[in-house]
Structure formats: C-alpha cells, structure tokens
Design a protein around this motif. Structure first.
Motif, mmCIF file in Angstrom:
data_model
loop_
_atom_site.group_PDB
_atom_site.id
_atom_site.type_symbol
_atom_site.label_atom_id
_atom_site.label_comp_id
_atom_site.label_asym_id
_atom_site.label_seq_id
_atom_site.Cartn_x
_atom_site.Cartn_y
_atom_site.Cartn_z
ATOM 1 N N UNK A 22 41.794 -8.328 -26.302
ATOM 2 C CA UNK A 22 43.094 -7.660 -26.336
ATOM 3 C C UNK A 22 42.961 -6.230 -25.816
ATOM 4 N N UNK A 23 41.902 -5.537 -26.221
ATOM 5 C CA UNK A 23 41.685 -4.158 -25.764
ATOM 6 C C UNK A 23 41.553 -4.108 -24.245
ATOM 7 N N UNK A 24 40.767 -5.027 -23.672
ATOM 8 C CA UNK A 24 40.568 -5.042 -22.218
ATOM 9 C C UNK A 24 41.860 -5.392 -21.486
ATOM 10 N N UNK A 29 39.287 0.991 -21.401
ATOM 11 C CA UNK A 29 37.873 0.802 -21.076
ATOM 12 C C UNK A 29 37.061 0.686 -22.357
ATOM 13 N N UNK A 30 36.317 -0.399 -22.474
ATOM 14 C CA UNK A 30 35.446 -0.589 -23.628
ATOM 15 C C UNK A 30 34.195 -1.313 -23.168
ATOM 16 N N UNK A 31 33.060 -0.868 -23.631
ATOM 17 C CA UNK A 31 31.800 -1.516 -23.274
ATOM 18 C C UNK A 31 31.632 -2.772 -24.119
ATOM 19 N N UNK A 32 31.130 -3.823 -23.470
ATOM 20 C CA UNK A 32 30.856 -5.092 -24.183
ATOM 21 C C UNK A 32 29.816 -5.866 -23.394
ATOM 22 N N UNK A 33 28.590 -5.427 -23.492
ATOM 23 C CA UNK A 33 27.535 -5.899 -22.606
ATOM 24 C C UNK A 33 27.051 -7.316 -22.900
#
Length: 842
Positions: A22-24, A29-33
């Motif tokens: 949902x954030x993306x 911008x959010x990191x999620x490697x």
C-alpha cells in the motif's frame, strides 16, 4: 476497503493487505530489500521499518508483515524510523562492497584507474556491473545512509577480511557472484514460489551461509532453466544476465511481445544506444504477467548482430553477392515477372511465417493477389487447418472463447502435448500454480518425460501417434491403448471421471512435424474429451496452443490456399515436378521448420526464381535468386495474435541496421511493383487496412486496452462429439518423437549455427535403455539414426523418460537435419522403420 492515515494523508486500502504494498502504491519511497510483491513476507532485511501509532510491543513495525487495518496511522519519515533503517542498512553493508556509495571519486574514475583512496580494494563502483541500477544502492540513498556513522570508520570490515567465494560464469545466460549477495533470499523464493523449480537454495550455516544452485555445483548442472526470475528480483549484482551485463543500464523501455511461442508473453526491452540491452517481463499479458522463459529473455541475443543481414543479396552464378535494396528488389521483381510471363501466375507460390506480424502477413496475402496466385501457405499450415477443422466440427467454430487465464482456476486439466514445459513454458508454470495453490489435478498425455510430470496426478506415456487413442479412451472411459501402463491408465481415468464439471479443461499442443493427419486426429479426440468433461461448455474448456507465435494471426490474414490453391506439401511436390517455378518466402525456413527436408531441397534447387525476405542468411536463403534484408522481429513494429486471440502490440526496440528494411515496407514495395499500387507501406496504415478487411480491432482499440482486446472470438459454441479417430497402425522399428525444445534458438538453427543450443543440452537422441541395449550403444555414443534412405548422426542419451520403442530428437537439432527422416506429410504419414546404427559397438 478501510481508511488509514499515511504520513498525514488519508488513504483507502483493502483490509488485510500488506502495508508495504500500500505504501509503494501511494508513491512513498520505502526500502524493502527482501520483499517480493504478492508473496508471503520473509522479513529478513528489516529495512521496511515504519512507525505504526499504538502498535505493540513497539510502534516500530515491519511494513512487510504488518497488515492494513481500519484507522491505522502510519509514519515512514520520523527521525526514529530513519535512524533505525540506517542502523539496519549498516549491518547489511558491513559484508558488502560499498565504494559505489562512499568513494568521493566515483564520478571521476575510469575502469582502468588505480583507486587513489584504497589501493587494497579492487572491487570499486566501476567494476560493479550494476552500478547506478542497483536496488541496494538506491535504498541507501532513500535512507540517507551517508548521514549515518560509517561502519567502516574505526572498525574492521568483514567484507574486506574474508576472501570472497569464486563467481560462477560457466554458462551463456546467467552469472552468479556470491560476494555481492546480501542473503535477502528473493532468488530462492522466486525460483520456488513463482517458478516452482527449486534450483536455488540456501547452503551453509552462520557466517558461511550463501546462495547455492542445485547441490552446490555450477548453475548449469542444477535444475535451473535460465528463465531469469531470480535476476528480476535480485537487489544487487549477485545475479546478472551474462549478455550485455556491463551495458545493461537502459535509457528507455519498450512495451513489446515475445514471438517464441503462442503464449505471447508481453516483455519490455531496455534500450541503450539504440539497441536492446536487457529484457524484463511486462505484466500486460494477464496470463504471463511477471514470467517469461529463457527464449523470451535471451532470444534477442541468440544470433550476434554481425550474423544478421544488413545488406540485401542477389545471385551471380553460384554466389550470393551484396546489393542495394533497390537492386535486389528489381532482381526479385524481374525474376517473378519472367516466370509469370512465361508460365502464368499459377507457376508462382508464396510462403508466409507464423513468426511474422499480422501486418506483414496481410501484405504478403496482398502480394499473392497482386501476383495472381492462389498457392499461399506456411510450413505448418496443414497442421493448423487440421486442428481448426476438428474444432469447427466439434464446436462449430475454431475461434472458441476459451482463455488461458481460466487454466489457473481449473481443478482438472488434461494436457496433450509432447512437452509443454519446453514448447509453451509459461503454460507449464501456471499449471504448477494451479496444482500448488488450488490442488488441481493434471493428467499428461505425452510420449516423453517432461518437467511438468512431477506435478501431475497421472501420466499416460504413449507411443508417438497414439495420443488420439489415449485421449479418446479418456473421453469414453475405455481400456488403455497398447503399451500404456495399466496402473497409470487407471489413475488417469479416475482423475477424469472425478473431474467432470465446470472447472475442467483440455490443453492441446500439436507439433509442426506431426503432419495434418496425426494433428487432426488428436485434436478431434481432445475435443471429444473436452465435451465429455464440460458438455455444452466444452468450447470454453478447449485450449489450443498453436505450433508458433502467430499462427492464428497469419491464418486470419489469409495465409492459406485460395480457391484451387495448393498447400505447402503440394507446393513442394509441384515444384519437384516443375509446375511451380517460382517461390516467395517471407521470414521462414522450411528446411528447418517442415518435414520432408530432402524433397524441399530438391524443390528449391529446381526453381527458376526464389525470393527470400528475411533478417538472416538462412539455409533456405542459400538457394535464393534475391534475398531482401529485413529487420529482425525485435526491431519491428506490428501486432501478433496469441493462443488466446489477444492482439499484442510489438514495438520496435531497435532501428534498422545498415540497409535493412521493415518487413511491411519490403512487402509493400514488392506488391506495388507487381501490380498492387495501393498497398500500404507503413505499419499503422497496414493495420488499419487489415482491420477494415478482417474485422480485427483497430490500433486505437489495441493500444487503448493493451493485451486485453481479443480478435474474432466466437460468442457461442456447440458441443458435438465426433467419431473416434481411426487407430494409428503400428510398424516395426523405433517410432520418432520430435518437437520444439526449450534452449535451441530458431534463429540460430536457421543459419545452422553450432551454438544454436548454447548450453548443448539438446544435442542427443533419447533412447530407452532396453532399445539401447538391443542396439549395442551406451550414453555418449555417436550413432546414425536412419530410415534406410536418409540418416542423422547424433549422440545417444539413455533415458527411461521415453518408452521402449520410442526415439526422441529435438526438432531443431543440427539445423533441422531430422526433417530428412520424415516425409512431406509429417511423422503421421511415415511408414518407414527407424533404426539406430552404432558406429562402434559398445
């Protein structure tokens, strides 16, 4: 839908969704490697930390495991969140090269420069192939990692103290560099959960943990099929495409389509310096979505650019010499005109290609009308029309409303194909999805082992040519065909009898080398089985997978014999008799594609004029009077019609090289010079003309709903069982099974390249150990496979994946050499006994 507050903004989202998605979607911008959209979270990298007000035991939560709930208040940019993400990122960077982030000279260095900051470090930003397209690099910028205490200041770095493992560069498609790995395990889960291959896993313990392929050996020794799904999800340079690795940073992307099979996967070419340098799946096709196969990903580099035609050719005595396009066009027109003047239009025939676009096929049909000949076909035309006739008899139409996306919801699926994993791999992937996610029951009817067998509830191993008998037996609930294991047959009957109803389906994929009689019989039996399973709704349950990408499209465009016209085998026979004296071949190589190679060679040698339009100097082009250099498919604008009858827009990823011309322009120029003064010479004009002539959707409709618009689909069908096909008579000797294999490139095989199969996995005949023992041969022995007249020299592979009495050889082996063992009518018309002749007894 519920409402949450994200960084002070009210957002609507589905309850229970993963918060990170949902954030993306909101553009934050959010990191999620370690997260892969759509899969269960792994929660290994910890970089997606957010602040969820009121959460317990702490407001700092991982967005990948947090599920959306009504009234949730989320902040992604608080000081505490930022600081925590930076701390987590520093742990990841502690065992990863970071000069691309830390060296102040990174924008000035050249690859050959000595690092002025640290003469011990050799792995700098300019020696990383993913520099400036690395997700880890981008993630560090998102969290402002430069503002954090650098972990390399005042403390030893584990990365620089431990010798890195050796990279694996031993195959032509994929490189694995373990020193770049951050153990996010995306590749493991993509291979296991998206592809169901399981070729990638974790090995070792503690600080020695690393990614491994198979049992820890080389990639090409594992079960990896080089689809590249792991490359798509890898956030670093650990897994990279080998071709164009150092130049794979694209300046632009095109929405295109793959023409390697009838699934028509939508793909995007990454373009740099006006050429494709990388391929990614494009989610436009609702069936293929985020998956493609090795052919779709690496097909554009299967043939080197230097091996493609950039100049047209004209014959001078025994040689083909370079010529300008106008010279070659004039030579072609003069040769065709001379034959027409001397012998009439009936002495000329035209052959199209199922690898071409609809627009090219439409103009080729116009060219035939301009010449005045009814002799129009393509190599597998008889096979397609036999299947279409069987469908019309059973369902009253060959344009059934069945769509491949229905397979994912089916509970019972019967697959009749030599090897759907090789010929239409994404279909196999979706069937595995159905088995794993919905406990679907799959029955496979095939003469050979396939990678899909592992997921099948029942496997009916038949002799080549007995597919129709097996399918009809399943429809009738009858006894097992000769040679079929009784227990396996009982399991198959049980699955079929329990699977009757609204969620059953039949998949049928004929082989081009089978011939019309065998393909038509199997299609009739498959249709009867669909009717037995689904009754009046059988037309929505019958899934026909044509032999090549655009078979349905070119048939819709009129690439079929006209009134009094000859089929492909009849054209070749007439050419042998001297009745057909000129041939126009567009984007096809019948010496590779069609059975009856000996007869085809004799026909080509006897022609007075042969005009070839191709991007390659194929083995057929060697007989040409004139060869008109065309752009390859990936450099072409046009449309294709896939097995679902979805009209897909192929956009060019490269401008024509040298004196190459667009296929539409070449065909329009030929038609214009031969009498059709109104032939459209541009892709857009050609499509609008074909839309008006055939009822196809316009380009505005195609582009308005990409990969969603279907052409000429019937709104209703009938269900009329047909008489059971006549049984195939048995004959002595081995029975040949052949079909499209996964790794051998059509383009490279067409020019008889030694590297057509870059992995060299498909260069052997499969023999059952009992047959090999009788012939006195072992694995690795080179033998002659012969029908008593022609022979093919090939290595032996012992494999009980084929039944005793069956020999399997990939269709494109040795540039289609196997086609010399088959008559023009295909394998179904062959009566010759096939034998293995050992060159040196075991």
């Amino acid at each position: 839908m519920v409402q949450i507050t994200l960084n002070g903004q009210t957002v609507e989202a589905s309850a229970g969704r993963r918060l990170v998605e949902v954030i993306k979607e909101q553009g934050v911008a959010i990191t999620n490697l370690c997260y892969i959209d759509g899969l269960d979270p792994y929660a290994g990298c910890r970089t997606c930390i957010v602040d969820v007000v009121g959460a317990r035991p702490t407001p700092l939560q991982l967005a990948c495991v947090t599920q959306v709930a009504d009234g949730m208040v989320v902040n992604t940019e608080t000081a505490e969140v930022k600081r925590t993400r930076q701390s987590v990122m520093s742990l990841i960077l502690a065992n990863h090269p970071d000069r691309c982030l830390t060296c102040h000279r990174r924008v000035h260095c050249m690859p050959g420069d000595i690092c002025l900051r640290d003469d011990v470090v050799t792995h700098r930003c300019l020696t990383c192939s993913k520099n400036y397209r690395c997700e880890l690099q981008t993630s560090c910028e998102i969290v402002d990692q430069g503002d954090f205490e650098e972990p390399w200041v005042g403390e030893p770095r584990s990365y620089y103290e431990t010798p890195p493992p050796e990279p694996d560069r031993g195959n032509p498609f994929l490189e694995y560099d373990p020193q770049m790995c951050i153990l996010c395990t995306r590749c493991v889960r993509a291979c296991d959960d998206l592809r169901h291959t399981g070729a990638v896993t974790l090995s070792g313990k503690g600080h020695r943990t690393m990614i491994a392929f198979g049992t820890g050996g080389s990639i090409h020794e594992s079960d990896c099929n080089f689809c590249g799904a792991c490359i798509d999800v890898c956030p670093t340079a650990t897994l990279m495409e080998k071709p164009n690795k150092w130049v794979g940073r694209a300046d632009d992307w095109t929405n295109s389509a793959c023409n390697s099979c009838a699934v028509g996967c939508t793909i995007s070419y990454g373009v740099a310096d006006d050429r494709p340098v990388i391929v990614r799946p494009d989610r436009l096709n609702p069936f293929s979505r985020d998956q493609i196969c090795v052919r779709g990903r690496f097909g554009y580099v299967a043939v080197a650019e230097r091996e493609r035609l950039t100049r047209s050719l004209v014959r001078a005595g025994q040689r083909l010499l370079p010529a300008t396009f106008d010279q070659a066009l004039t030579t072609a027109v003069d040769a065709l005109t001379a034959v027409k003047s001397a012998h009439g239009a009936d002495a000329i025939a035209v052959l199209g290609s199922p690898l071409a676009t609809n627009e090219e096929a439409y103009l080729l049909a116009r060219l035939a009308r301009a010449i005045g000949t009814p002799h129009v076909d393509f190599s597998h035309g008889m096979v397609h029309r036999a299947v279409a006739d069987a469908m019309r008899a059973a369902f009253s139409t060959d344009r059934v409303p069945a769509t491949l996306t229905d397979l994912e919801q089916a509970q019972t699926v019967v697959v009749a194909a030599l090897d759907v994993e090789d010929s239409h791999q994404v279909v196999s992937v979706r069937l595995k999805d159905a088995v794993i996610k919905r406990k679907a029951q799959v029955v496979i009817v095939s003469p050979k082992w396939t990678a899909l067998d592992r997921w099948a509830a029942a496997i009916v191993r038949v002799a080549p040519g007995q597919e129709a008998a097996a399918l009809q037996g399943l429809a009738d609930g009858g006894s097992a065909p000769a040679g079929v294991d009784a227990a396996a047959w009982a399991r198959a009957l049980n699955v079929v009898s329990r699977g009757k109803g609204a969620s059953a389906a039949v998949v049928y994929a004929p082989n081009g080398a089978d011939g019309a009689a065998r393909a038509g019989a199997a299609a009739t039996a498959a249709a009867n089985l669909a009717i037995a399973l689904r009754g009046a709704e059988a037309g929505s349950a019958f899934h026909y997978l044509p032999t090549d990408a655009n078979v349905l499209g070119i048939a819709d465009m009129g690439i079929a014999p006209g009134a009094g016209g000859k089929s492909f085998p009849e054209i070749i026979e007439a050419a042998q008799r001297g009745e057909v004296k000129a041939l126009v071949i567009h984007a096809d190589n019948p010496l590779l594609n069609a059975p009856g190679r000996t007869a085809i060679e004799a026909a080509l040698q006897g022609l007075q004029a042969l005009v070839v339009i191709d991007s390659l100097r194929s083995t057929t082009a060697e007989y040409a009077t004139a060869v008109l250099a065309a752009a390859p498919f990936f450099a072409t604008d046009g449309t294709i019609t896939n097995a679902d009858r979805r009209v897909l827009h192929q956009r060019s990823a490269q401008r024509a090289r040298g004196q190459q011309s667009d296929g539409v322009a070449i065909l329009a120029a030929l038609a214009n010079r031969l009498g059709d003064r109104e032939a459209p010479s541009g892709f857009t004009e050609a499509h609008e003309a074909l839309a008006a002539a055939t009822g196809y959707p316009t380009m505005a409709q195609v582009d308005g709903a990409p990969a969603q618009v279907r052409a000429l689909v019937a709104t209703s069908t009938t269900a009329k069982p047909q008489p059971a096909p006549a049984p195939t008579p048995a004959h002595s000797g081995l029975t040949l099974a052949t079909g499209r294999s996964l790794y051998t490139s059509w383009d490279a095989a067409s020019i008889h390249s030694d590297d057509a199969d870059k992995l060299h996995r498909e260069e052997a005949v499969w023999l059952n150990p009992r047959d090999a023992e009788a012939a006195g041969v072992r694995t690795g022995d080179v033998v002659d496979l012969t029908d008593g007249i022609a022979s093919v020299r090939i290595a032996v592979k012992l494999d009980d994946g084929v039944a005793a009495g069956t020999a399997y050889v990939p269709h494109y082996y040795d540039g289609g050499a196997l086609m010399a063992l088959l008559p023009l009518g295909g394998a179904g018309a062959s009566t010759a006994a096939l034998r293995v002749r050992a060159l040196q007894p075991a």
